[in-house]
Each structure stands twice: as structure tokens, then as C-alpha cells.
Design an enzyme around this catalytic site. Sequence first.
Site, PDB file in Angstrom:
ATOM      1  N   TYR A   1     -12.586  -2.815  -3.045  1.00  9.89           N
ATOM      2  CA  TYR A   1     -13.131  -2.802  -1.685  1.00  9.89           C
ATOM      3  C   TYR A   1     -14.660  -2.715  -1.697  1.00  9.89           C
ATOM      4  O   TYR A   1     -15.243  -2.085  -0.813  1.00  9.89           O
ATOM      5  CB  TYR A   1     -12.551  -1.623  -0.899  1.00  9.89           C
ATOM      6  CG  TYR A   1     -11.128  -1.843  -0.418  1.00  9.89           C
ATOM      7  CD1 TYR A   1     -10.751  -3.024   0.225  1.00  9.89           C
ATOM      8  CD2 TYR A   1     -10.151  -0.857  -0.570  1.00  9.89           C
ATOM      9  CE1 TYR A   1      -9.439  -3.215   0.684  1.00  9.89           C
ATOM     10  CE2 TYR A   1      -8.841  -1.046  -0.108  1.00  9.89           C
ATOM     11  CZ  TYR A   1      -8.508  -2.228   0.511  1.00  9.89           C
ATOM     12  OH  TYR A   1      -7.223  -2.423   0.984  1.00  9.89           O
TER      13      TYR A   1
ATOM     14  N   GLU B   1      -9.745 -10.484  -7.599  1.00  9.23           N
ATOM     15  CA  GLU B   1      -8.809  -9.359  -7.492  1.00  9.23           C
ATOM     16  C   GLU B   1      -7.738  -9.410  -8.585  1.00  9.23           C
ATOM     17  O   GLU B   1      -7.348  -8.384  -9.132  1.00  9.23           O
ATOM     18  CB  GLU B   1      -8.163  -9.347  -6.100  1.00  9.23           C
ATOM     19  CG  GLU B   1      -9.159  -8.983  -5.010  1.00  9.23           C
ATOM     20  CD  GLU B   1      -8.600  -9.149  -3.597  1.00  9.23           C
ATOM     21  OE1 GLU B   1      -7.406  -9.503  -3.462  1.00  9.23           O
ATOM     22  OE2 GLU B   1      -9.355  -8.930  -2.638  1.00  9.23           O
TER      23      GLU B   1
ATOM     24  N   ASN C   1      -1.859  -0.158   7.337  1.00  8.69           N
ATOM     25  CA  ASN C   1      -1.355  -1.518   7.600  1.00  8.69           C
ATOM     26  C   ASN C   1      -0.507  -2.111   6.471  1.00  8.69           C
ATOM     27  O   ASN C   1      -0.351  -3.323   6.346  1.00  8.69           O
ATOM     28  CB  ASN C   1      -2.489  -2.451   8.040  1.00  8.69           C
ATOM     29  CG  ASN C   1      -3.562  -2.628   6.985  1.00  8.69           C
ATOM     30  OD1 ASN C   1      -3.422  -2.123   5.876  1.00  8.69           O
ATOM     31  ND2 ASN C   1      -4.614  -3.357   7.312  1.00  8.69           N
TER      32      ASN C   1
ATOM     33  N   HIS D   1      -1.707  -5.491   1.397  1.00  6.96           N
ATOM     34  CA  HIS D   1      -2.975  -6.190   1.147  1.00  6.96           C
ATOM     35  C   HIS D   1      -2.675  -7.618   0.714  1.00  6.96           C
ATOM     36  O   HIS D   1      -1.724  -7.866  -0.020  1.00  6.96           O
ATOM     37  CB  HIS D   1      -3.771  -5.494   0.034  1.00  6.96           C
ATOM     38  CG  HIS D   1      -4.904  -6.350  -0.469  1.00  6.96           C
ATOM     39  ND1 HIS D   1      -6.119  -6.424   0.175  1.00  6.96           N
ATOM     40  CD2 HIS D   1      -4.974  -7.214  -1.526  1.00  6.96           C
ATOM     41  CE1 HIS D   1      -6.900  -7.282  -0.476  1.00  6.96           C
ATOM     42  NE2 HIS D   1      -6.225  -7.782  -1.509  1.00  6.96           N
TER      43      HIS D   1
ATOM     44  N   LYS E   1       0.838  -1.201   0.000  1.00  8.54           N
ATOM     45  CA  LYS E   1       0.000   0.000   0.000  1.00  8.54           C
ATOM     46  C   LYS E   1       0.880   1.261   0.000  1.00  8.54           C
ATOM     47  O   LYS E   1       2.097   1.173   0.215  1.00  8.54           O
ATOM     48  CB  LYS E   1      -0.926  -0.044   1.220  1.00  8.54           C
ATOM     49  CG  LYS E   1      -1.918  -1.227   1.174  1.00  8.54           C
ATOM     50  CD  LYS E   1      -2.806  -1.231   2.413  1.00  8.54           C
ATOM     51  CE  LYS E   1      -3.830  -2.349   2.358  1.00  8.54           C
ATOM     52  NZ  LYS E   1      -4.709  -2.352   3.559  1.00  8.54           N
TER      53      LYS E   1
HETATM   54  P1  DAT Z   1      -7.745  -7.100   5.298  1.00 10.10           P
HETATM   55  O1  DAT Z   1      -6.942  -6.020   4.617  1.00 10.10           O
HETATM   56  O2  DAT Z   1      -6.986  -7.739   6.420  1.00 10.10           O
HETATM   57  O3  DAT Z   1      -8.293  -8.124   4.328  1.00 10.10           O
HETATM   58  P2  DAT Z   1     -10.408  -5.961   5.419  1.00 10.10           P
HETATM   59  O4  DAT Z   1     -10.640  -6.553   4.082  1.00 10.10           O
HETATM   60  O5  DAT Z   1     -11.419  -6.227   6.489  1.00 10.10           O
HETATM   61  O6  DAT Z   1      -8.992  -6.409   6.003  1.00 10.10           O
HETATM   62  O7  DAT Z   1     -10.271  -4.392   5.287  1.00 10.10           O
HETATM   63  C1  DAT Z   1      -9.590  -3.821   4.196  1.00 10.10           C
HETATM   64  C2  DAT Z   1      -8.767  -2.649   4.685  1.00 10.10           C
HETATM   65  O8  DAT Z   1      -9.627  -1.660   5.227  1.00 10.10           O
HETATM   66  C3  DAT Z   1      -7.806  -2.992   5.817  1.00 10.10           C
HETATM   67  O9  DAT Z   1      -6.606  -3.565   5.371  1.00 10.10           O
HETATM   68  C4  DAT Z   1      -7.598  -1.661   6.436  1.00 10.10           C
HETATM   69  C5  DAT Z   1      -8.965  -1.000   6.294  1.00 10.10           C
HETATM   70  N1  DAT Z   1      -9.752  -1.165   7.524  1.00 10.10           N
HETATM   71  C6  DAT Z   1     -10.396  -2.282   7.946  1.00 10.10           C
HETATM   72  N2  DAT Z   1     -10.994  -2.079   9.123  1.00 10.10           N
HETATM   73  C7  DAT Z   1     -10.729  -0.794   9.449  1.00 10.10           C
HETATM   74  C8  DAT Z   1     -11.069   0.047  10.557  1.00 10.10           C
HETATM   75  N3  DAT Z   1     -11.817  -0.405  11.574  1.00 10.10           N
HETATM   76  N4  DAT Z   1     -10.606   1.330  10.558  1.00 10.10           N
HETATM   77  C9  DAT Z   1      -9.860   1.800   9.537  1.00 10.10           C
HETATM   78  N5  DAT Z   1      -9.514   1.080   8.466  1.00 10.10           N
HETATM   79  C10 DAT Z   1      -9.936  -0.202   8.429  1.00 10.10           C
HETATM   80 MG    MG Z   2      -9.769  -7.998   2.881  1.00  8.19          MG
END
Ligand code: DAT
Ligand code: MG
Length: 203
Positions: free
Chosen positions: A102, A179, A165, A168, A62
Amino acid sequence: MIVLQRCIFMRIGQQFCSRNQETTKSLVSGFPTALLGGHRAAGLRSRSTLPNVRERTLIAVKPDGVQRRLVGQIIQRFEQRGFKLVGLKMLQVSEDLLSQHYCELRTKPFYPSLLLYMTSGPVVVMVWEGYNVVQTSRTMVGHTNPAEAQAGTVRGDFSFHVSRNVVHASDSLEGAQREIQLWFQGSELLNWDCCDQTSTCEL
Ligand code: DAT
Ligand code: MG
């Protein structure tokens, strides 16, 4: 020396043949072979009996990871683990692509800031191939919230907040296929033989 030369010529010959077979099969079936690549190639080349040796997943560094010059270290972890890089590019992502990527998060309160973050700079997106790569990558990347991610995972080692974080990773086989199709053209993915294939793939 002669033996070595013979090996090299045999190798080039094998690759040429498999590439031709691939082209023919692609034309015949009409399927994007790069996406199915692995499973088809497994039938032609790999001696493995395991079905998911040629599994593929999407990994993206990212914008914060790119800005912090973590691309090399992240790639190194996947190479070290024995996975094979079959696609790689750097791009400034459009909101349109991100909203498809997303799509499940559109109603979340953090979605607008997620879009801002993901479009704040270039990302490096990759396709990695190997046995059980989807699940293993998720383990290597760590918990979504870096505060809960274990040390030794990418997020556990390089980040501390969920909104930054670093990386991805696709979360399922179906998600990975969706994806990969979203981020890559079939022609941008390569089917190639690793020289250590017999020790990492032909189990
Ligand atoms: P992952 O990236 O582990 O698959 P996800 O698909 O649930 O997690 O979410 C996609 C991204 O969205 C994640 O990497 C960071 C952001 N995100 C998720 N939950 C969040 C939150 N509570 N606050 C801010 N950003 C968040
Ligand atoms: Mg995810």
C-alpha cells in the site's frame, strides 16, 4: 478405452516436454518465468492470437473475509468465471510487506487503521490467470467503497463499509506484476494446463 489411455499418455508427454522447455528457457534467459509465464507459455502451447490470455492478477481475501469463512465463495467466483488459479497461500502479513503493498496510501488518514485491519488475522492471497483478468477481476470485486458497489460484485454482496471490504484486486497490469512479485516467489507460481483450456483460452 484405448483412445482414452492414449490421450492421457499424450497429455503427460506434453506436460513433461513443456516443463523441460520452461526450465531450459528460464536458465537461458535468467527471467523469472513464473511471472512472465503466461506470455512465454502462450507462444509454446496456446493457439490463441490474443496477447493477454495469460494475463495474471493478484487477489487477496482480507482478514475479515477469512474470519467470515468467505474464502471458498470468493475462489468459486473466479473459477466459475473461467480463470485459472496459479498461486495460493495463507499468511499473517507483516507490516513491512503491507507498507510496500500500500505504498501509495502511506499519507492517507486511514492508513494506520488499514494496517491494523490487514494485520488483524490471516489473509489468503492468490494469483489468477486468464484473458483480461486484471480488469475483469476489478469488475467482479466491485467499487472500493462497498456502499457504492453493485450487487453481484464481491464487495456489493459481502460488505457494507470501505474499512472492511473483504477482498483486494490489483488495479492495473503494472500493479499486478509489482504485487505478484511482492507476495510470491517465482517458484510458488505454477504453469499448468487446464483440461478445459481449449474452450477457455484458445480463442
Ligand atoms: P482498492 O482496494 O479498491 O484498490 P484503494 O487501492 O484505493 O482501493 O485502497 C486500498 C484499500 O484501502 C481499500 O480496499 C480499503 C482502504 N481504503 C481506501 N479508501 C479508504 C477510506 N476512505 N477509508 C478507509 N479505508 C479506505
Ligand atoms: Mg488499490
